[in-house]
Scaffold this active site. Sequence first.
Site, PDB file in Angstrom:
ATOM      1  N   THR A  50       0.866  -1.194   0.000  1.00  0.00           N
ATOM      2  CA  THR A  50       0.000   0.000   0.000  1.00  0.00           C
ATOM      3  C   THR A  50       0.895   1.234   0.000  1.00  0.00           C
ATOM      4  OG1 THR A  50      -1.635  -1.222   1.249  1.00  0.00           O
ATOM      5  CG2 THR A  50      -1.831   1.175   1.281  1.00  0.00           C
TER       6      THR A  50
ATOM      7  N   ARG B 110      -7.711  -9.401   4.238  1.00  0.00           N
ATOM      8  CA  ARG B 110      -7.952  -9.099   5.648  1.00  0.00           C
ATOM      9  C   ARG B 110      -7.183 -10.094   6.498  1.00  0.00           C
ATOM     10  NH1 ARG B 110     -13.937 -10.730   5.364  1.00  0.00           N
ATOM     11  NH2 ARG B 110     -12.880 -12.160   3.959  1.00  0.00           N
TER      12      ARG B 110
ATOM     13  N   CYS C 251      -3.182  -1.341   9.252  1.00  0.00           N
ATOM     14  CA  CYS C 251      -3.605  -0.788   7.957  1.00  0.00           C
ATOM     15  C   CYS C 251      -4.494   0.445   8.081  1.00  0.00           C
ATOM     16  CB  CYS C 251      -4.304  -1.868   7.150  1.00  0.00           C
ATOM     17  SG  CYS C 251      -3.253  -3.301   6.892  1.00  0.00           S
TER      18      CYS C 251
ATOM     19  N   LYS D 160      -3.015   3.772   9.855  1.00  0.00           N
ATOM     20  CA  LYS D 160      -1.884   4.421   9.178  1.00  0.00           C
ATOM     21  C   LYS D 160      -2.257   4.819   7.754  1.00  0.00           C
ATOM     22  CE  LYS D 160       0.179   0.786   6.654  1.00  0.00           C
ATOM     23  NZ  LYS D 160       0.359   0.714   5.244  1.00  0.00           N
TER      24      LYS D 160
HETATM   25  C1  UGA Z   1      -8.049  -4.006   6.371  1.00  0.00           C
HETATM   26  C2  UGA Z   1      -9.050  -4.080   5.202  1.00  0.00           C
HETATM   27  O1  UGA Z   1     -10.309  -4.573   5.677  1.00  0.00           O
HETATM   28  C3  UGA Z   1      -8.522  -4.989   4.091  1.00  0.00           C
HETATM   29  O2  UGA Z   1      -9.409  -4.990   2.992  1.00  0.00           O
HETATM   30  C4  UGA Z   1      -7.161  -4.464   3.660  1.00  0.00           C
HETATM   31  O3  UGA Z   1      -6.585  -5.282   2.646  1.00  0.00           O
HETATM   32  C5  UGA Z   1      -6.230  -4.438   4.858  1.00  0.00           C
HETATM   33  O4  UGA Z   1      -6.785  -3.597   5.877  1.00  0.00           O
HETATM   34  C6  UGA Z   1      -4.905  -3.891   4.405  1.00  0.00           C
HETATM   35  O5  UGA Z   1      -4.840  -2.703   4.065  1.00  0.00           O
HETATM   36  O6  UGA Z   1      -3.960  -4.668   4.262  1.00  0.00           O
HETATM   37  P1  UGA Z   1      -7.506  -5.618   8.436  1.00  0.00           P
HETATM   38  O7  UGA Z   1      -6.544  -4.569   8.901  1.00  0.00           O
HETATM   39  O8  UGA Z   1      -7.092  -7.054   8.437  1.00  0.00           O
HETATM   40  O9  UGA Z   1      -7.982  -5.320   6.931  1.00  0.00           O
HETATM   41  O10 UGA Z   1      -8.762  -5.491   9.388  1.00  0.00           O
HETATM   42  P2  UGA Z   1     -10.314  -5.173   9.247  1.00  0.00           P
HETATM   43  O11 UGA Z   1     -11.072  -6.436   9.201  1.00  0.00           O
HETATM   44  O12 UGA Z   1     -10.561  -4.169   8.206  1.00  0.00           O
HETATM   45  O13 UGA Z   1     -10.584  -4.506  10.669  1.00  0.00           O
HETATM   46  C7  UGA Z   1      -9.945  -3.272  11.015  1.00  0.00           C
HETATM   47  C8  UGA Z   1     -10.376  -2.792  12.379  1.00  0.00           C
HETATM   48  O14 UGA Z   1     -11.709  -2.302  12.314  1.00  0.00           O
HETATM   49  C9  UGA Z   1     -10.367  -3.836  13.490  1.00  0.00           C
HETATM   50  O15 UGA Z   1      -9.758  -3.261  14.630  1.00  0.00           O
HETATM   51  C10 UGA Z   1     -11.827  -4.134  13.731  1.00  0.00           C
HETATM   52  O16 UGA Z   1     -12.089  -4.513  15.061  1.00  0.00           O
HETATM   53  C11 UGA Z   1     -12.446  -2.778  13.421  1.00  0.00           C
HETATM   54  N1  UGA Z   1     -13.887  -2.843  13.046  1.00  0.00           N
HETATM   55  C12 UGA Z   1     -14.254  -3.501  11.922  1.00  0.00           C
HETATM   56  C13 UGA Z   1     -14.815  -2.184  13.825  1.00  0.00           C
HETATM   57  O17 UGA Z   1     -14.498  -1.552  14.850  1.00  0.00           O
HETATM   58  N2  UGA Z   1     -16.145  -2.227  13.449  1.00  0.00           N
HETATM   59  C14 UGA Z   1     -16.549  -2.885  12.346  1.00  0.00           C
HETATM   60  O18 UGA Z   1     -17.753  -2.867  12.058  1.00  0.00           O
HETATM   61  C15 UGA Z   1     -15.586  -3.545  11.557  1.00  0.00           C
END
Ligand code: UGA
Length: 443
Positions: free
Chosen positions: A125, A158, A267, A270
């Site tokens: 990214t 993810r 991700c 940042k």
């Molecule tokens: C995120 C993106 O979802 C991916 O598509 C992307 O490829 C990735 O970043 C990246 O840039 O590499 P990830 O960091 O694995 O993936 O995590 P997410 O599932 O997006 O969750 C991120 C945060 O949001 C977590 O702390 C989760 O608890 C929080 N979250 C998620 C909430 O607080 N509420 C929600 O409804 C959903």
Amino acid sequence: MTVKNVSVIGTGYLGATHAACMAELGFDVLGVDVDPAKIEALSAGDLPFHEPGLPELIRKHVASGRLRFTTDMSQAGSWADVHFIAVGTPQQRGGTGADLTYVDAATESLAASITKDSLIVGKSTVPVGTAARLAELVEDAAAPGVEVSLAWNPEFLREGYAVEDTLRPDRLVIGTRRPEDEAILREVYAEALERETPWISTDYETAELVKVAANAFLATKISFINAFAEVTETIGGDITTLADAIGYDTRIGRKFLNAGVGFGGGCLPKDIRALQTRVAELGLDHSMRFLDEIDQINLRRRKKAVAQAFELLDQNIEGKKIAVLGITFKPLSDDVRDSPGLDVAARLYSAGADVAVYDPEGNRNAAARYPRLGYVDSLDEAVTAAELVILTTEWNEFKALTPADLEGKVAAKRFLDARNVLPAHDWENAGWTFAQLGRKLNR
Ligand code: UGA
């Protein structure tokens, strides 16, 4: 070109997953990393982090011989037809922009080692404009008579679902400058194309922006609902019902509308900061200014969780045992980077609480960052004699908790569900003082 050999530069979450999945798709794969310990572990089929399904895939292809790892970049340069750059772009130390040191170094050392016609594909990214800059660098570094070009192909995996997301992506975005390069990537991703995976062929800038726009949108959705949580926890109302109700509108959708202690990880936080920093460099700081608000709403959730803990303990926190359930930034991961739960636990510790942390996978990584918190190996140990239990990461083990499970173990029936995953009325009916983020406290 017929693609047979593939290298993956950088073997962290993204690179290790991509390398194993490329082997699964039938390519011969060489993973390259500057960290000898990581390479040694991966060569033995061991994964230095937690990702469901990935250790099995790595072992399978290390054994089949299709997947190898090395610290020697020149092996990749003389062998692979396609090279994927999958190194990290963390937040700069002391700044808000992306640190491109690793991407630049990997591209430079790779380009200098290439001795056969090949395609370099960026997956990391990066701030918009990086691919164009690296394309020049690659062109300058290419040996005479050797044709090397660059494509950009962002990754949307993810954590927790990395293998599935890589083998069955919901879309493929390909930024190129030459049709020949796109044709090579069509060959690499032939299996996904056969399944009619949407294929977006575009320029470098769009490809780079798609990735950060997607993460910025997801962050915005989460902070949007959390801003409403600030309202419902003040005036009353049910944030989960609100999310359900607006989520039925397919234009809005229910996903990423779970209110709670907010987003963390390596991700989303940042990426929204790097995007603001990059557009400010372009003289467009107003365009992404709203992302600062998204960040602030998100960070306020952590402070609110701490304030709720104080309130539940009548502002008297000194020496009180608090069980913190979940320390990773989300379930199914051992990643504690920018973890809301870890931040909350550390603040409570600094305020004088006796914090007992239990996470099914994250204790080791959290202890490396905050060694002074009390880490325990089971939920039972964490909650025994606790004056307050806080659920900060929604692991299944915690989502399945019932009041009866904790009966007779805790010192006082006080619970803060900072992810809104437990049925509040059941707990209240069982005599608990039960708080949630986004819900007015009933006492
Ligand atoms: C995120 C993106 O979802 C991916 O598509 C992307 O490829 C990735 O970043 C990246 O840039 O590499 P990830 O960091 O694995 O993936 O995590 P997410 O599932 O997006 O969750 C991120 C945060 O949001 C977590 O702390 C989760 O608890 C929080 N979250 C998620 C909430 O607080 N509420 C929600 O409804 C959903």
